[in-house]
Motif scaffolding. Structure first.
Motif, mmCIF file in Angstrom:
data_model
loop_
_atom_site.group_PDB
_atom_site.id
_atom_site.type_symbol
_atom_site.label_atom_id
_atom_site.label_comp_id
_atom_site.label_asym_id
_atom_site.label_seq_id
_atom_site.Cartn_x
_atom_site.Cartn_y
_atom_site.Cartn_z
ATOM 1 N N LEU A 187 15.180 -3.988 4.674
ATOM 2 C CA LEU A 187 15.511 -3.938 3.143
ATOM 3 C C LEU A 187 15.220 -5.304 2.565
ATOM 4 O O LEU A 187 14.616 -5.334 1.374
ATOM 5 C CB LEU A 187 16.830 -3.498 2.980
ATOM 6 N N GLU A 188 15.518 -6.381 3.044
ATOM 7 C CA GLU A 188 15.406 -7.688 2.268
ATOM 8 C C GLU A 188 13.681 -7.804 2.149
ATOM 9 O O GLU A 188 13.465 -8.392 1.084
ATOM 10 C CB GLU A 188 15.761 -8.743 3.243
ATOM 11 N N ALA A 189 12.792 -7.840 2.964
ATOM 12 C CA ALA A 189 11.550 -7.853 3.017
ATOM 13 C C ALA A 189 11.000 -6.945 1.959
ATOM 14 O O ALA A 189 10.067 -7.234 1.128
ATOM 15 C CB ALA A 189 10.958 -7.674 4.267
ATOM 16 N N PHE A 190 11.488 -5.644 1.977
ATOM 17 C CA PHE A 190 10.983 -4.697 0.923
ATOM 18 C C PHE A 190 11.334 -5.078 -0.428
ATOM 19 O O PHE A 190 10.470 -5.018 -1.234
ATOM 20 C CB PHE A 190 11.830 -3.403 1.269
ATOM 21 N N HIS A 191 12.555 -5.666 -0.674
ATOM 22 C CA HIS A 191 12.831 -6.122 -1.987
ATOM 23 C C HIS A 191 12.078 -7.266 -2.501
ATOM 24 O O HIS A 191 11.428 -7.330 -3.616
ATOM 25 C CB HIS A 191 14.494 -6.634 -2.103
ATOM 26 N N ARG A 192 11.703 -8.176 -1.518
ATOM 27 C CA ARG A 192 10.762 -9.206 -1.923
ATOM 28 C C ARG A 192 9.407 -8.888 -2.231
ATOM 29 O O ARG A 192 8.829 -9.632 -2.927
ATOM 30 C CB ARG A 192 11.000 -10.279 -0.488
ATOM 31 N N HIS A 193 9.045 -8.147 -1.476
ATOM 32 C CA HIS A 193 7.789 -7.433 -1.426
ATOM 33 C C HIS A 193 7.485 -6.802 -3.102
ATOM 34 O O HIS A 193 6.480 -7.172 -3.828
ATOM 35 C CB HIS A 193 7.346 -6.640 -0.328
ATOM 36 N N GLU A 194 8.469 -6.147 -3.331
ATOM 37 C CA GLU A 194 8.590 -5.333 -4.783
ATOM 38 C C GLU A 194 8.710 -6.273 -5.586
ATOM 39 O O GLU A 194 8.115 -6.108 -6.867
ATOM 40 C CB GLU A 194 9.549 -4.169 -4.649
ATOM 41 N N VAL A 195 9.481 -7.342 -5.417
ATOM 42 C CA VAL A 195 9.697 -8.377 -6.701
ATOM 43 C C VAL A 195 8.125 -9.050 -6.874
ATOM 44 O O VAL A 195 7.866 -9.444 -7.888
ATOM 45 C CB VAL A 195 10.795 -9.222 -6.235
ATOM 46 N N ASP A 196 7.790 -9.525 -5.692
ATOM 47 C CA ASP A 196 6.528 -10.121 -5.590
ATOM 48 C C ASP A 196 5.093 -9.371 -6.456
ATOM 49 O O ASP A 196 4.466 -9.932 -6.986
ATOM 50 C CB ASP A 196 6.144 -10.552 -4.212
ATOM 51 N N HIS A 197 5.365 -8.246 -6.269
ATOM 52 C CA HIS A 197 4.376 -7.263 -6.708
ATOM 53 C C HIS A 197 4.907 -6.408 -8.147
ATOM 54 O O HIS A 197 4.276 -5.171 -8.220
ATOM 55 C CB HIS A 197 3.826 -6.444 -5.534
ATOM 56 N N ALA A 198 5.703 -6.840 -8.721
ATOM 57 C CA ALA A 198 6.281 -6.054 -9.864
ATOM 58 C C ALA A 198 5.412 -5.651 -10.741
ATOM 59 O O ALA A 198 5.477 -4.540 -11.470
ATOM 60 C CB ALA A 198 7.809 -6.807 -10.333
ATOM 61 N N ASP A 199 4.584 -6.774 -11.081
ATOM 62 C CA ASP A 199 3.585 -6.394 -12.205
ATOM 63 C C ASP A 199 2.168 -5.730 -11.539
ATOM 64 O O ASP A 199 1.315 -5.585 -12.254
ATOM 65 C CB ASP A 199 3.042 -7.469 -12.777
ATOM 66 N N GLN A 200 2.177 -5.354 -10.302
ATOM 67 C CA GLN A 200 0.951 -4.567 -9.643
ATOM 68 C C GLN A 200 1.378 -3.302 -9.545
ATOM 69 O O GLN A 200 2.253 -3.009 -8.671
ATOM 70 C CB GLN A 200 0.774 -5.318 -8.355
ATOM 71 N N ALA A 249 15.897 6.193 -3.743
ATOM 72 C CA ALA A 249 16.655 5.547 -3.109
ATOM 73 C C ALA A 249 16.356 3.981 -3.554
ATOM 74 O O ALA A 249 17.205 3.222 -3.119
ATOM 75 C CB ALA A 249 16.388 5.526 -1.463
ATOM 76 N N ARG A 250 15.410 3.652 -4.295
ATOM 77 C CA ARG A 250 15.022 2.429 -4.840
ATOM 78 C C ARG A 250 16.569 1.956 -5.663
ATOM 79 O O ARG A 250 17.250 2.586 -6.216
ATOM 80 C CB ARG A 250 14.070 2.193 -5.541
ATOM 81 N N SER A 251 16.721 0.443 -5.719
ATOM 82 C CA SER A 251 17.740 -0.099 -6.473
ATOM 83 C C SER A 251 17.082 -1.329 -7.115
ATOM 84 O O SER A 251 16.014 -1.627 -6.847
ATOM 85 C CB SER A 251 18.947 -0.422 -5.703
ATOM 86 N N ALA A 252 17.917 -1.984 -7.938
ATOM 87 C CA ALA A 252 17.267 -2.994 -8.696
ATOM 88 C C ALA A 252 17.332 -4.166 -7.312
ATOM 89 O O ALA A 252 18.343 -4.209 -6.593
ATOM 90 C CB ALA A 252 18.471 -3.658 -9.642
ATOM 91 N N PRO A 253 16.201 -5.159 -7.435
ATOM 92 C CA PRO A 253 15.197 -5.360 -8.496
ATOM 93 C C PRO A 253 14.102 -4.483 -8.186
ATOM 94 O O PRO A 253 12.977 -4.434 -8.820
ATOM 95 C CB PRO A 253 15.004 -6.686 -8.242
ATOM 96 N N ALA A 254 13.910 -3.555 -7.070
ATOM 97 C CA ALA A 254 12.706 -2.877 -6.681
ATOM 98 C C ALA A 254 12.461 -1.855 -7.773
ATOM 99 O O ALA A 254 11.421 -1.337 -7.805
ATOM 100 C CB ALA A 254 13.036 -2.369 -5.381
ATOM 101 N N HIS A 255 13.370 -1.527 -8.816
ATOM 102 C CA HIS A 255 13.332 -0.611 -9.788
ATOM 103 C C HIS A 255 11.963 -0.923 -10.701
ATOM 104 O O HIS A 255 11.452 -0.153 -11.286
ATOM 105 C CB HIS A 255 14.570 -0.363 -10.749
#
Length: 271
Positions: free
Chosen positions: A149-162, A194-200
């Protein structure tokens, strides 16, 4: 075949997708019942042509405007989806669903015993979608499955604009957008994930990039989806995860989207 011949004059009972089909057929160009529909529903069936007679008699009994049908007597009917320019294929036959998905057609394996749609919204089509592996690709889900989960959130934050790559049901969501201006039937869609912030943020940015809208977005952070779906009351809910569908089927009509990492090595889907 013999049973169908015996029951030619007995209308078949409505199935799980009946309410969705009926509402889609009521989406018209104008406000009059005689106006052309914006949607076509076609019956594709492994039944034989004689059994097809009972199907069309049942269609007439319920007043559905369905004119086209394909009856293949045991052969796979999904191959006719492309010449029909289909945006959605619903079936209780898992191999047909997987073949349709492989051909690029949004397809779902119907839970035949799931709850039927509520009649509380007769003038509104309500459809709920899962996100990853349904509207979007399973790119982010693979990160979660392999790294946590931690790596998932980090990945989604890093790619939020992609924007996320397209999932198998993006063509359906895009097609539904064209119905929003119809005067006869409102459309209401929901992203239930099932996503939550910040992956939203990446999910919302992806929809904005596509130029499509959803009316509601439920970022549940792993909470069970069934109770939220009970409140939304969709005519159909699509998810790739059989665990979510097992509970959701008790309250709403459901379809399993056999795509993504959750369904690798499970060729039969829910069956």
């Amino acid at each position: 075949m013999a049973l169908q011949r015996e029951r030619l004059e007995i209308p078949a009972r409505p199935g799980v997708a009946f309410a969705l089909a009926r509402k889609l057929l009521d989406v018209r160009l104008g406000t009059q019942a005689t106006d052309p529909s914006l949607v076509e529903v076609v019956i594709l069936s492994r039944n034989d042509p004689v059994s097809g007679m009972r199907v069309f008699r049942s269609v007439r009994h319920y007043g559905l405007r369905i004119d086209r049908g394909v009856f293949t007597r045991g052969e796979a009917p999904w191959r006719y989806l492309r010449p029909l320019h289909a945006h959605l294929f619903l079936s209780a036959h898992s191999s047909d669903v997987r073949a349709a998905l492989s051909a690029g057609v949004p397809a779902a394996l119907v839970y035949p015993r799931s709850a039927h749609a509520s009649d509380a919204h007769p003038n509104e089509i309500r459809i709920a979608f899962d996100g990853d592996a349904v509207l979007f690709s399973d790119e982010a889900e693979r990160v979660f499955q392999s790294l946590g989960l931690e790596a998932f959130h980090r990945h989604e934050v890093d790619h939020a604009d992609q924007p996320l790559p397209d999932g198998p049901f993006k063509p359906l969501l895009t097609a539904l957008q064209r119905l929003r201006a119809a005067p006869t039937m409102r459309l209401r869609t929901a992203l239930v994930t099932a996503r939550s912030a910040p992956a939203h943020e990446r999910a919302i940015n992806t929809l904005m990039n596509w130029g499509v809208e959803v009316d509601e977005a439920l970022f549940l952070g792993g909470l069970p989806k069934a109770e939220f779906l009970r409140e939304f009351e969709p005519d159909f809910f699509f998810d790739d995860h059989t665990g979510h569908l097992a509970s959701a089927a008790a309250v709403v009509p459901c379809g399993h989207v056999a795509s993504g990492v959750h369904n690798e090595g499970n060729p039969g889907g829910l069956l």
